[in-house]
Design a protein around this motif. Structure first.
Motif, PDB file in Angstrom:
ATOM      1  N   SER A 120       0.835  -1.210   0.000  1.00  0.00           N
ATOM      2  CA  SER A 120       0.000   0.000   0.000  1.00  0.00           C
ATOM      3  C   SER A 120       0.865   1.254   0.000  1.00  0.00           C
ATOM      4  O   SER A 120       0.592   2.219  -0.732  1.00  0.00           O
ATOM      5  N   ALA A 121       1.913   1.236   0.817  1.00  0.00           N
ATOM      6  CA  ALA A 121       2.826   2.382   0.851  1.00  0.00           C
ATOM      7  C   ALA A 121       3.500   2.580  -0.505  1.00  0.00           C
ATOM      8  O   ALA A 121       3.692   3.716  -0.961  1.00  0.00           O
ATOM      9  N   ASP A 153      -1.052  -3.124 -11.074  1.00  0.00           N
ATOM     10  CA  ASP A 153      -1.445  -4.346 -10.361  1.00  0.00           C
ATOM     11  C   ASP A 153      -0.156  -4.948  -9.814  1.00  0.00           C
ATOM     12  O   ASP A 153       0.626  -5.552 -10.558  1.00  0.00           O
ATOM     13  N   ALA A 154       0.080  -4.759  -8.522  1.00  0.00           N
ATOM     14  CA  ALA A 154       1.368  -5.167  -7.956  1.00  0.00           C
ATOM     15  C   ALA A 154       1.230  -5.420  -6.462  1.00  0.00           C
ATOM     16  O   ALA A 154       0.440  -4.764  -5.780  1.00  0.00           O
ATOM     17  N   GLY A 155       2.014  -6.366  -5.972  1.00  0.00           N
ATOM     18  CA  GLY A 155       1.985  -6.674  -4.547  1.00  0.00           C
ATOM     19  C   GLY A 155       3.282  -7.311  -4.098  1.00  0.00           C
ATOM     20  O   GLY A 155       3.839  -8.170  -4.788  1.00  0.00           O
ATOM     21  N   GLY A 193       1.789 -13.097   0.336  1.00  0.00           N
ATOM     22  CA  GLY A 193       1.776 -11.978  -0.588  1.00  0.00           C
ATOM     23  C   GLY A 193       0.571 -11.069  -0.492  1.00  0.00           C
ATOM     24  O   GLY A 193      -0.470 -11.413   0.073  1.00  0.00           O
ATOM     25  N   ALA A 194       0.738  -9.885  -1.074  1.00  0.00           N
ATOM     26  CA  ALA A 194      -0.348  -8.923  -1.252  1.00  0.00           C
ATOM     27  C   ALA A 194      -0.734  -8.906  -2.725  1.00  0.00           C
ATOM     28  O   ALA A 194       0.059  -9.273  -3.595  1.00  0.00           O
ATOM     29  N   ASP A 195      -1.948  -8.470  -2.999  1.00  0.00           N
ATOM     30  CA  ASP A 195      -2.439  -8.362  -4.377  1.00  0.00           C
ATOM     31  C   ASP A 195      -3.309  -7.113  -4.442  1.00  0.00           C
ATOM     32  O   ASP A 195      -4.457  -7.126  -3.997  1.00  0.00           O
ATOM     33  N   ILE A 196      -2.744  -6.024  -4.955  1.00  0.00           N
ATOM     34  CA  ILE A 196      -3.425  -4.730  -4.937  1.00  0.00           C
ATOM     35  C   ILE A 196      -3.434  -4.138  -6.342  1.00  0.00           C
ATOM     36  O   ILE A 196      -2.424  -4.172  -7.052  1.00  0.00           O
ATOM     37  N   VAL A 197      -4.569  -3.580  -6.723  1.00  0.00           N
ATOM     38  CA  VAL A 197      -4.694  -2.878  -8.002  1.00  0.00           C
ATOM     39  C   VAL A 197      -5.045  -1.422  -7.715  1.00  0.00           C
ATOM     40  O   VAL A 197      -5.975  -1.135  -6.953  1.00  0.00           O
ATOM     41  N   SER A 198      -4.287  -0.509  -8.305  1.00  0.00           N
ATOM     42  CA  SER A 198      -4.616   0.913  -8.193  1.00  0.00           C
ATOM     43  C   SER A 198      -4.775   1.499  -9.591  1.00  0.00           C
ATOM     44  O   SER A 198      -4.158   1.037 -10.551  1.00  0.00           O
ATOM     45  N   LEU A 199      -5.613   2.494  -9.682  1.00  0.00           N
ATOM     46  CA  LEU A 199      -5.935   3.133 -10.960  1.00  0.00           C
ATOM     47  C   LEU A 199      -5.646   4.621 -10.838  1.00  0.00           C
ATOM     48  O   LEU A 199      -6.142   5.282  -9.921  1.00  0.00           O
TER      49      LEU A 199
END
Length: 282
Positions: free
Chosen positions: A187-188, A259-261, A268-274
């Motif tokens: 997230s950071a 799309d990166a984690g 692991g993390a799985d985060i998508v930001s736009l």
């Protein structure tokens, strides 16, 4: 911080082993014997002394928490005893690569009963040959090269994998903390990307910012290859080139999907930001 406080404790290896035993005994009520698994070995690219990036087998990781190559485990079901076998300390290797995983470190960080050099493994396996009424539970392909399982004992190569797969579905407090740690770092990193995106000219720069932010927070490993897609490439499900310009004919593309984690100790993390480049520039 609660997460870091939890992670200061030992990885709950034996609790995981007990969960697996409970699952197996729900199908085989009288199951007795031991689990045997080899972790992933260290491997090298052909014709070089360059190691291929290491990835621990997930079944081994679940039962030990140890993310180190060339390790093995024996878990004795009735005795509730977990023994970890690690590579012996080699002075020449220390010169090149530094100190390896030590017995003291293992006993401090992981809930195991004993730690032995992996050179003792075959002797210990051979000593169980007389236990003909017991079962060796293992997984096909997870027995290290050159290791011989004890003759005269039944070998079950099916139930252990199913049991571990099912037990891994439900995460305990320690595992949730590992996943939370990975998400905090990721997230950071996503926020850092959003703040710096107007300075970037190419998808590769964004990818580099994300990786750098994760690395400086303590993890160099990503849970999966990052997707940094701008404009039309954002419509590609598994775009991994991450090399297109963010500007087309001098104009910023409207959107960037990231799309990166990160991964923390194999969780692991799985985060998508736009992001909209144009709105940031405005």
């Amino acid at each position: 911080m609660v997460v870091d406080d939890i992670l200061k404790g030992k990885y709950p290896a034996k609790a995981h082993a007990r969960h697996v035993v409970d699952y197996i005994r729900s199908k085989l009520p009288r199951a007795d014997g031991f689990f045997f698994l080899s972790g992933s070995p260290e491997t090298f690219y052909d014709g070089t002394d360059l190691a291929i990036p290491f990835r621990q087998r997930r079944a081994f990781m679940y039962l030990t928490g140890v993310d180190t190559p060339d390790c093995h485990l024996i878990y004795e079901i009735d005795n509730d005893r977990l023994t970890l076998f690690i590579p012996p300390v080699d002075s020449e290797s220390i010169l090149w690569s530094g100190m390896p995983l030590t017995t003291e470190e293992v006993l401090t960080k992981y809930d195991v009963d004993s730690v032995l050099p992996n050179t003792h493994l075959q002797t210990m396996l051979d000593s169980t040959r007389s236990r003909t009424n017991e079962i060796v539970f293992t997984i096909t392909g997870h027995v290290g090269h050159g290791i011989t399982l004890p003759g005269g004992m039944e070998v079950d190569s099916l139930n252990l994998k199913e049991a571990i797969d099912e037990c891994r579905v439900v995460k305990d407090e320690y595992e949730v903390a590992l996943i939370t740690k990975a998400n905090m770092i990721s997230s950071a990193a996503h926020l850092a990307v959003i703040k710096s995106i107007k300075k970037c000219k190419n998808e590769s720069e964004i990818d580099g910012v994300f990786l750098g932010e994760c690395t400086k927070r303590g993890t160099k490993i990503q849970a999966y290859p990052s997707i940094v897609a701008s404009g039309r490439t954002a419509a590609t499900m598994h775009y991994e080139s991450n090399n297109q310009d963010l500007y087309l004919n001098g104009k910023a593309k409207h959107v960037v999907v990231i799309d990166a984690g990160a991964e923390w100790n194999c969780y692991g993390a799985d985060i998508v930001s736009l992001s909209s480049i144009t709105s940031i520039l405005d």
